[in-house]
Design a protein around this motif. Structure first.
Motif, short mmCIF file in Angstrom:
data_model
loop_
_atom_site.label_atom_id
_atom_site.label_comp_id
_atom_site.label_asym_id
_atom_site.label_seq_id
_atom_site.Cartn_x
_atom_site.Cartn_y
_atom_site.Cartn_z
N LEU A 56 -9.18 21.80 -39.34
CA LEU A 56 -9.81 20.90 -38.38
C LEU A 56 -9.14 20.98 -37.01
O LEU A 56 -9.75 20.70 -35.99
N GLU A 57 -7.88 21.38 -36.98
CA GLU A 57 -7.14 21.54 -35.73
C GLU A 57 -7.19 22.98 -35.23
O GLU A 57 -6.43 23.37 -34.35
N ASN A 58 -8.09 23.78 -35.80
CA ASN A 58 -8.29 25.19 -35.42
C ASN A 58 -7.06 26.04 -35.71
O ASN A 58 -6.76 26.98 -34.98
N LYS A 59 -6.33 25.71 -36.76
CA LYS A 59 -5.21 26.52 -37.23
C LYS A 59 -5.65 27.19 -38.52
O LYS A 59 -6.46 26.65 -39.26
N HIS A 60 -5.12 28.35 -38.78
CA HIS A 60 -5.52 29.10 -39.97
C HIS A 60 -4.28 29.52 -40.77
O HIS A 60 -3.60 30.47 -40.39
N PRO A 61 -3.97 28.83 -41.87
CA PRO A 61 -2.81 29.21 -42.68
C PRO A 61 -3.15 30.39 -43.60
O PRO A 61 -4.24 30.46 -44.16
N VAL A 62 -2.22 31.32 -43.73
CA VAL A 62 -2.42 32.48 -44.58
C VAL A 62 -1.07 32.89 -45.17
O VAL A 62 -0.02 32.65 -44.57
N LEU A 63 -1.11 33.45 -46.37
CA LEU A 63 0.09 33.97 -47.01
C LEU A 63 0.04 35.48 -46.87
O LEU A 63 -0.87 36.14 -47.38
N ILE A 64 0.99 36.04 -46.13
CA ILE A 64 1.05 37.48 -45.90
C ILE A 64 2.20 38.03 -46.74
O ILE A 64 3.33 37.56 -46.62
N THR A 65 1.89 39.01 -47.59
CA THR A 65 2.89 39.58 -48.48
C THR A 65 3.21 41.00 -48.05
O THR A 65 2.31 41.81 -47.80
N VAL A 66 4.50 41.29 -47.93
CA VAL A 66 4.97 42.62 -47.56
C VAL A 66 5.95 43.10 -48.62
O VAL A 66 6.54 42.30 -49.35
N ARG A 67 6.13 44.40 -48.68
CA ARG A 67 7.11 44.97 -49.61
C ARG A 67 8.51 44.68 -49.09
O ARG A 67 8.78 44.79 -47.90
N ALA A 68 9.42 44.29 -49.96
CA ALA A 68 10.80 43.99 -49.56
C ALA A 68 11.51 45.28 -49.18
O ALA A 68 11.43 46.29 -49.90
#
Length: 114
Positions: A56-68
């Motif tokens: 609603l506040e125009n924010k977009h949460p996402v979980l980004i996974t990268v190789r360690a």
């Protein structure tokens, strides 16, 4: 976390941190500079009160996974990630090293100041 393999790392992201430049008044300022580029998998968060409130506040949460790796283990909450295809900027909010030591999950948010 769901099992990931190399085929899930579809996106390329630039991992950036702010350059430490002294402004002459004792403050450190600077623009973000790309430190390295890696492959990543996105998982867009859905549901939950905080996620809906963020949308609603125009924010977009996402979980980004990268190789360690030695590089990705440097990422902290003051970094930002930039999608190499479309230039979307993600502010890193939390870094979670998975228990299998193979992956790093980055809770990120677009639409906010980094």
């Amino acid at each position: 976390m769901a099992e990931l393999d190399a085929g899930d790392l579809y996106y390329r992201i630039h991992c950036q941190k702010r350059a430490a430049v002294d402004d002459g008044y004792g403050n450190t300022v600077g623009d973000f500079e790309t430190q390295f580029t890696v492959r990543a998998a996105y998982r867009h968060l859905r549901g939950g009160e905080t996620v809906i409130a963020s949308r609603l506040e125009n924010k977009h949460p996402v979980l980004i996974t990268v190789r360690a790796s030695a590089q990705t283990r440097q990422i902290s909450a003051d970094w930002r990630l930039v999608d190499a295809r479309d230039g979307t900027e993600w502010a890193v909010r939390d870094v979670t090293h998975e228990t299998d030591r193979q992956w790093i999950a980055l809770l990120c948010e677009s639409g906010v100041a980094a």
